[in-house]
Design an enzyme around this catalytic site. Structure first.
Site, mmCIF file in Angstrom:
data_model
loop_
_atom_site.group_PDB
_atom_site.id
_atom_site.type_symbol
_atom_site.label_atom_id
_atom_site.label_comp_id
_atom_site.label_asym_id
_atom_site.label_seq_id
_atom_site.Cartn_x
_atom_site.Cartn_y
_atom_site.Cartn_z
ATOM 1 N N HIS A 101 0.742 -1.350 0.052
ATOM 2 C CA HIS A 101 -0.177 -0.081 -0.068
ATOM 3 C C HIS A 101 0.756 1.171 -0.107
ATOM 4 O O HIS A 101 0.365 2.218 -0.250
ATOM 5 C CB HIS A 101 -0.900 -0.130 1.188
ATOM 6 C CG HIS A 101 -2.308 -0.761 1.044
ATOM 7 N ND1 HIS A 101 -2.297 -2.162 1.114
ATOM 8 C CD2 HIS A 101 -3.360 -0.496 0.348
ATOM 9 C CE1 HIS A 101 -3.317 -2.631 0.853
ATOM 10 N NE2 HIS A 101 -4.121 -1.675 0.423
ATOM 11 N N GLY A 102 2.214 1.132 0.424
ATOM 12 C CA GLY A 102 2.918 2.432 0.119
ATOM 13 C C GLY A 102 4.426 2.260 1.338
ATOM 14 O O GLY A 102 4.000 1.466 2.077
#
Lengths: 479, 389
Positions: free
Chosen positions: A332-333
């Site tokens: 997700h990051g």
């Protein structure tokens, strides 16, 4: 380019669809490729090259793998090349800055100059570049070589068809993660029917409405509250803020997925479902079966099962789950917030698997829902705050750190956003769907023709919001 | 064709029509537009077709400008925006683009300001006043409609208190006499003292400012009944309307207050760059036919205006320098009845020393700072006084 702009909706989309429908069947994939390249380069005129490189390597890896059919070693080498290359692109573009920062932090000195990094002699600023959708298209493209290696799919010899799969514009920037297997048949042979186009238009307009009308509206509340100085924020305000984000991310993300699915149908593809009323879940495990379904199933198929899944005893199952959820967070990051966010989900899911799941089954559903949503909402704090201390402070505020329970501004937010909140709450359940089904049983024409009016109205309203985005009166120039 | 499919085909046809007609009309519209289209409502030139080159594509400016270009020319653009604002209101939002529409009027919301910048401006004014001790210094800070009509705003909407702001500003500039006009405006809140669709005060509002200033600036104000009121336009839709595009609010009236027994003779010279034009009236009636009708008062903002008025010696308070924003434009017509020489300067349009535009502070008996709260709190030019004079 993104779907929610007037240029996409009223220039790119009509033009692409006209050419696509007119084009003979054989050249439709070529039109997909061209439109996908234009679509992607509109937002990433330089990094479109990254996508093409990834596509080419996976295409050739597939060809070579096919050539060595029955021979394990060369096939394995091809797979490794493809996986390393895709993860390498992700690593360089998405994670290099984060990794460098942490190496520096551990070393206690500037071992790596983040503002002056280079990759094979090409200088870049890792913090400023993240080609749109790279996490999606690398995963999509990898699914082909992995499935080919596992013998789940047939080789794609036509480079245009393979490139069309990667550059298929509806799903290129924000999912769903369409696996090669999902569309392999349709890529070579698909029929576009009236039913499919009709379903596609409805799905697209609903998705557009979710994004433009609901997510953007409620999102402005979160933007406002997030910008406040936490010291003076009341408990109610902080809850309203994170609830606003809870709805914003669902309507935004699922809206994008709906639009992608809808556009896919208009072009003759059936993409997998990506969201299934996640906020109605009764446990965290269920939540993740309903939220971003294509990501979960990707990790399940290509990480969890190859690691042995739950077939190698309890300790190994726990380890496998831990790995998958750590990776989900990382995907997700590139920040500790996401890693912690994903890992904590892993912890909860392991606990649910061990015993909590059985306990939950005996509890009233209301308690299960509250338990699930509470964790999900707290999770969103981690997900959308700048760093861990900010997340911690925000959660503390939610539980009374500022010493103010309710204040005037919280009531003001509540009164101006009450209707939006109600729409959000109803909109994330299956109530609207059930209501439509109920009316359909009693009076089908009402749904059929009323539906047309509702869809047209929604499209018109979305257009108004799209046009307004650039309405920019420059009033004080002359005053 | 089977019966079950008719509604499906109908939706597909409708969707296709919407997706085709809008771009086609938009393209036809943009082809027929003048070379450099100007939006009166937004007060800006529309985006031109961007230059297509390797550089503009790789830095994405082509794409961004193209999106603005397309959207600027979008068919029925203002109607779409107005629809969006109405829908937002339907959803319960009361503040649209920073504007509250309450009780038949639009009110610009003022919630916060940059303290450092305001303090720098105030400090510059104070040291300016100390430097010219022989000149009478006055400061008139007009509250905006938000303060006067704060009771109509939703509770806790975040509107900041302008009364406190004004007091803070006056206290920070002890060498300048502050003029309290809040009370007389608040007392007249039932009258037409602020435009409903514009951020300015009306001529009546400005008259109340003129009247309140009299005791501080020591002149005899002309009583209201001596004026005849000309309704110069009743179709004024101002800057707040430009943002909300809300047609439900009655358009405003522009009133000219002139002395019933004849205006004094005057001449006004407008300095703009190197040009200087002289007029015999304070009103530019051409603007009454345009969107920007407020500019009928003394024209648009310019670096310097000079007004000399023939008035009887006994009612002449001498020479006055007004350092101002556009609120002053409706006040100055009243001041010309008491000051035979008025120079008006707008610091936003001056960058050199004041002597470069032939303004020497010592030539004046009085200096008046005239701003409204919102403009003053956002201003970044007053502090230029430090090196200008």
């Amino acid at each position: 380019m993104v779907f929610s702009t007037s240029v996409f909706l009223y220039l790119f989309l009509p033009l692409t669809l006209i050419i696509y429908y007119i084009a003979p069947k054989k050249s439709k994939n070529f039109i997909i490729l061209l439109s996908g390249l234009l679509f992607y380069s509109w937002g990433e005129p330089i990094y479109v090259v990254v996508m093409l490189i990834s596509t080419m390597i996976d295409y050739f890896a597939g060809l070579v793998m096919n050539k060595f059919e029955g021979r394990k070693l060369p096939r394995r080498i091809c797979l490794i090349v493809s996986v390393v290359m895709n993860l390498g692109l992700l690593g360089v573009f998405k994670y290099s800055g984060f990794i460098a920062e942490n190496i520096n932090a551990i070393a206690g000195q500037q071992l790596i100059d983040i503002n002056n990094m280079n990759f094979f002699g090409i200088e870049f600023l890792p913090m400023n570049m993240l080609p749109i959708g790279i996490s999606f298209f690398t995963f999509q493209s990898m699914s082909y070589t992995i499935d080919l290696y596992l013998g789940n799919v047939k080789v794609q010899k036509n480079p245009i068809s393979f490139a069309a799969f990667v550059t298929l514009f509806p799903q290129i920037v924000a999912g769903p993660i369409v696996r090669y297997d999902d569309v392999a048949k349709e890529l070579d042979d698909r029929t576009i029917t009236i039913d499919l186009i009709y379903d596609g238009i409805i799905k697209f307009i609903i998705g557009l409405g979710k994004k433009v009308l609901i997510a953007n509206s409620i999102g402005s509340l979160w933007t406002e509250i997030k910008g406040l100085d936490l010291g003076g924020v009341s408990v109610l305000t902080s809850w309203l803020g994170i609830l606003a984000f809870t709805f914003q991310i669902y309507f935004d993300f699922s809206g994008y997925s709906d639009m992608a699915v809808g556009l896919g149908k208009m072009m003759g593809f059936n993409f997998p479902k990506n969201f299934d009323y996640p906020y109605m879940s009764k446990s965290i495990s269920e939540f993740w079966r309903r939220w971003h379904i294509t990501l979960g199933s990707w990790f399940k198929s290509y990480v969890y099962f190859p690691l042995g899944g739950n077939r190698k005893g309890l300790p190994r199952t726990v380890l496998n789950l831990a790995i998958v959820w750590f990776l989900t967070g990382v995907w997700h990051g590139a920040s500790w917030n996401f890693i912690l966010w994903g890992s904590l989900y892993g912890v909860v899911i392991i606990i649910e698997k061990l015993f909590l799941g059985k306990v939950l089954k005996k509890l009233p559903t209301a308690i299960c829902s509250i338990y699930t949503m509470l964790l999900v909402i707290l999770g969103w704090v981690l997900f959308d705050t700048a760093d861990l201390p900010t997340a911690g402070n925000y959660i503390a505020t939610m539980f009374g750190a500022s010493g103010i329970l309710v204040d005037g501004s919280a009531l003001y937010y509540l009164s101006t956003y009450a209707i939006t909140f109600i729409i959000c709450i109803i909109g994330c359940t299956d109530l609207p769907k059930k209501a439509v089904e109920l009316v359909r049983k009693k009076c089908t024409p009402l749904v059929n023709y009323g539906g047309i009016a509702v869809m047209a109205g929604m499209l018109v309203l979305c257009t108004a919001y799209l046009v307004d985005q650039t309405y920019n009166p420059f009033l004080y120039f002359n005053f | 064709m089977s019966k079950q499919k008719i509604h499906k085909i109908l939706l597909i046809v409708l969707f296709s029509l919407i997706l085709l007609i809008i771009p086609i009309i938009t393209i036809i519209k943009s082809v027929n537009m003048p070379a450099k289209p100007f939006s009166e409502n937004e007060n800006r030139y529309l985006q031109e077709f961007p230059k297509f080159s390797f550089d503009t594509v790789t830095d994405k400016s082509f794409m961004q400008d193209f999106e603005t270009y397309f959207s600027d020319r979008f068919v029925l653009r203002e109607e779409w925006i107005s629809m969006k604002n109405n829908f937002d209101r339907l959803l319960g939002k009361r503040e649209i683009k920073g504007i509250f529409t309450e009780d038949g009027r639009m009110i610009e919301a003022w919630k916060e300001y940059d303290e450092t910048s305001v303090n720098a401006n105030l400090a510059a004014m104070e040291s300016f006043a100390q430097k010219y001790k022989n000149v009478n210094m006055y400061f008139m800070l007009a509250p905006n409609a938000q303060e006067i009509y704060s009771d109509t705003l939703p509770a806790n909407c975040g509107a900041a208190n302008q009364k406190n702001f004004i007091k803070m500003c006056y206290d920070a500039t002890p060498s300048i006499k502050g003029i309290d006009i809040y009370n007389s405006l608040a007392a007249a809140k039932e009258e037409y003292i602020y435009y409903r669709t514009d951020h300015h005060w009306t001529s009546l509002g400005a008259y109340l400012g003129y009247q309140s200033a009299a005791s501080v600036m020591k002149y005899n104000p002309i009583s209201l009944d001596k004026f005849s009121i000309e309704h110069a336009s009743n179709s004024f839709r101002g800057t707040l309307y430009s943002k909300t595009l809300d047609d439900s609010i009655t358009p405003d009236t522009i009133d000219f207050y002139t002395l019933a027994n004849g205006e004094p003779e005057l001449s006004m010279t407008v300095y703009r760059g190197t040009s200087a034009n002289t007029y015999d009236s304070l009103y530019f009636r051409d603007y009454l036919e345009k969107k920007d009708k407020y500019s009928a008062f003394l024209g648009t903002n310019v670096p310097k205006l000079e007004i000399t008025t023939t008035i009887p010696k006994e009612s002449d308070s001498g020479s006055l320098l007004v350092i101002k924003d556009s609120y002053a434009h409706s006040l100055i017509p009243f001041l010309t009845k008491n000051y035979s020489k008025i120079t008006v300067i707008d610091l936003r349009y001056i960058n050199g020393a004041l002597s470069d535009i032939d303004v020497n502070i010592s030539d004046y008996q009085s200096v008046l700072f005239m701003y409204n709260v919102i403009t003053f709190s956002e201003d970044t030019n007053v502090k230029k006084l430090n090196f200008m004079a």
